[in-house]
Structures are given as C-alpha cells and as structure tokens.
Design a protein around this motif. Structure first.
Motif, short mmCIF file in Angstrom:
data_model
loop_
_atom_site.label_atom_id
_atom_site.label_comp_id
_atom_site.label_asym_id
_atom_site.label_seq_id
_atom_site.Cartn_x
_atom_site.Cartn_y
_atom_site.Cartn_z
N ASP A 47 -13.89 34.73 23.29
CA ASP A 47 -12.49 34.39 23.50
C ASP A 47 -12.35 33.79 24.89
OD1 ASP A 47 -9.85 34.03 22.84
OD2 ASP A 47 -9.33 36.15 22.87
N TRP A 48 -11.30 33.03 25.10
CA TRP A 48 -11.05 32.39 26.38
C TRP A 48 -9.59 32.03 26.50
CZ3 TRP A 48 -14.33 30.46 22.62
CH2 TRP A 48 -13.82 29.43 21.84
N LYS A 49 -9.16 31.79 27.75
CA LYS A 49 -7.78 31.38 27.98
C LYS A 49 -7.62 29.89 27.67
CE LYS A 49 -6.79 34.88 31.43
NZ LYS A 49 -6.54 35.17 32.83
N THR A 50 -8.47 29.05 28.28
CA THR A 50 -8.42 27.61 28.01
C THR A 50 -9.83 27.07 27.83
OG1 THR A 50 -8.54 26.95 30.34
CG2 THR A 50 -6.33 27.32 29.42
N ALA A 51 -9.93 26.00 27.08
CA ALA A 51 -11.20 25.28 26.91
C ALA A 51 -10.88 23.79 26.86
CB ALA A 51 -11.90 25.71 25.63
N PHE A 58 -21.53 10.04 28.22
CA PHE A 58 -22.90 10.43 27.90
C PHE A 58 -23.14 11.92 27.77
CE2 PHE A 58 -23.33 6.33 30.19
CZ PHE A 58 -23.73 5.59 29.10
N ARG A 59 -22.15 12.74 28.09
CA ARG A 59 -22.29 14.19 28.00
C ARG A 59 -21.16 14.76 27.15
NH1 ARG A 59 -21.55 14.14 33.54
NH2 ARG A 59 -19.87 15.58 33.16
N LEU A 60 -21.42 15.93 26.61
CA LEU A 60 -20.37 16.75 26.02
C LEU A 60 -20.27 17.99 26.88
CD1 LEU A 60 -20.94 16.59 22.16
CD2 LEU A 60 -18.99 15.75 23.44
N ASP A 61 -19.13 18.18 27.49
CA ASP A 61 -18.89 19.33 28.34
C ASP A 61 -17.78 20.17 27.75
OD1 ASP A 61 -20.68 18.20 30.15
OD2 ASP A 61 -19.09 17.31 31.38
N ALA A 62 -17.96 21.47 27.77
CA ALA A 62 -16.90 22.41 27.41
C ALA A 62 -16.66 23.27 28.63
CB ALA A 62 -17.30 23.25 26.20
N ASP A 63 -15.48 23.15 29.22
CA ASP A 63 -15.12 23.91 30.41
C ASP A 63 -14.14 25.00 30.01
OD1 ASP A 63 -16.66 22.38 32.21
OD2 ASP A 63 -15.11 20.82 32.19
N PHE A 64 -14.56 26.26 30.18
CA PHE A 64 -13.76 27.42 29.79
C PHE A 64 -13.19 28.10 31.03
CE2 PHE A 64 -17.11 26.93 26.65
CZ PHE A 64 -16.42 27.02 25.46
N THR A 65 -12.01 28.65 30.90
CA THR A 65 -11.47 29.58 31.90
C THR A 65 -11.17 30.88 31.18
OG1 THR A 65 -9.20 28.83 31.58
CG2 THR A 65 -10.46 27.76 33.33
N GLY A 66 -11.41 31.98 31.88
CA GLY A 66 -11.13 33.30 31.31
C GLY A 66 -11.98 33.61 30.09
N LEU A 67 -13.26 33.29 30.14
CA LEU A 67 -14.16 33.53 29.00
C LEU A 67 -14.53 35.00 28.90
CD1 LEU A 67 -16.01 32.14 26.78
CD2 LEU A 67 -17.82 32.46 28.45
N THR A 68 -14.49 35.53 27.68
CA THR A 68 -14.90 36.91 27.40
C THR A 68 -15.84 36.91 26.21
OG1 THR A 68 -12.78 37.77 28.19
CG2 THR A 68 -14.10 39.23 26.84
N VAL A 69 -16.96 37.60 26.36
CA VAL A 69 -17.92 37.81 25.28
C VAL A 69 -17.99 39.31 25.06
CG1 VAL A 69 -20.29 37.51 24.52
CG2 VAL A 69 -19.23 35.77 25.98
N LYS A 70 -17.70 39.75 23.84
CA LYS A 70 -17.73 41.18 23.53
C LYS A 70 -18.60 41.42 22.30
CE LYS A 70 -13.06 42.23 25.13
NZ LYS A 70 -11.74 42.74 24.75
N GLY A 71 -19.17 42.60 22.24
CA GLY A 71 -19.98 42.93 21.09
C GLY A 71 -20.39 44.39 21.08
#
Length: 135
Positions: A47-51, A58-71
């Motif tokens: 989950d994240w706040k913004t992406a 020439f690139r694919l960039d994904a810039d995330f803010t507030g990223l959370t990885v849970k498991g």
C-alpha cells in the motif's frame, strides 16, 4: 540514402519509441492501481499514499510516497515502511529493476521468541535490484 530519408527514418523511430513508452507506462499505471492495498503475492500486501509513473522516454519509473509492505512471517507479522521508494527499469530491456528507498524507513517483525522487534534505517541507506525473467 538522402538526408530527407534519414530525417524521416529518425522521426519514425522517435515516434515509435514515444508510443511504446506511453503504452508501457499506461500498463504499469494500471498494474499499480490493481495492487494498491491488495496482496502482491500470497501473504504480502502493498500500500502507498501516492504513486507516480514517469521516466519518459527510456525508463519506467514508479515513485511511491508512504509505501508500506506487510505480511505474515515465520513467527508472526512483519511490516516495512518507507517515506519514499523509487523503482526504475528500462523500457527497452526490462530484465533488471533498481529500487531506492529514501527518507525515514522502519521495519518491524515478530522474532522466534515471540517478541516484537523493530529497526529504523538511515535515509538513503537501502538499495536493491532484481533480475526478472520468465523462469
């Protein structure tokens, strides 16, 4: 080949590269929207706040803010949070991805003894890459 033919060929190639990037960026944007707040793989939720998708042409960039990885780990739940995370890959050879986390980062997990643990990362101290293939 005349100069006019060379310029025409160059412009056609440039248009094809731009069109390919827009198609690839749109596919990445849709994939991210489908993953937000859901399991990316069994037992791991992203989950994240913004992406934001960028990197043209020439690139694919994904810039995330507030990223959370849970498991769920072997001994209990875990979570990793980063203020910012960027994932970069090339549009013309997407077998390698580079990840950069920045800002405050926090990881928490349950140890083998059942006790909760946590660690804070220094800003910009975490980097990783991956190689992706069909097998």
């Amino acid at each position: 080949m005349s100069v006019r033919d060379a310029i025409t060929t160059f412009l056609l190639i440039a248009c094809a590269v731009m069109a390919y990037w827009w198609v690839a960026a749109d596919a990445l944007d849709k994939k991210l929207a489908s993953l937000k707040g859901k399991e990316a793989v069994p037992g791991i939720t992203l989950d994240w706040k913004t992406a934001e998708v960028g990197g043209f042409p020439f690139r694919l960039d994904a810039d995330f803010t507030g990223l959370t990885v849970k498991g769920a780990g072997a001994h209990g739940p875990f979570a990793w949070r980063a203020e910012k995370l960027a994932a970069h890959t090339l549009t013309y050879n997407r077998t390698k991805a580079v990840y950069e986390a920045a800002g405050k980062q926090h990881a928490s997990w349950t140890g083998a003894d059942g006790a909760p643990h946590e660690i804070y990362f220094l800003p910009g101290s975490l980097r990783a890459s991956s190689v992706t293939r069909d097998h």
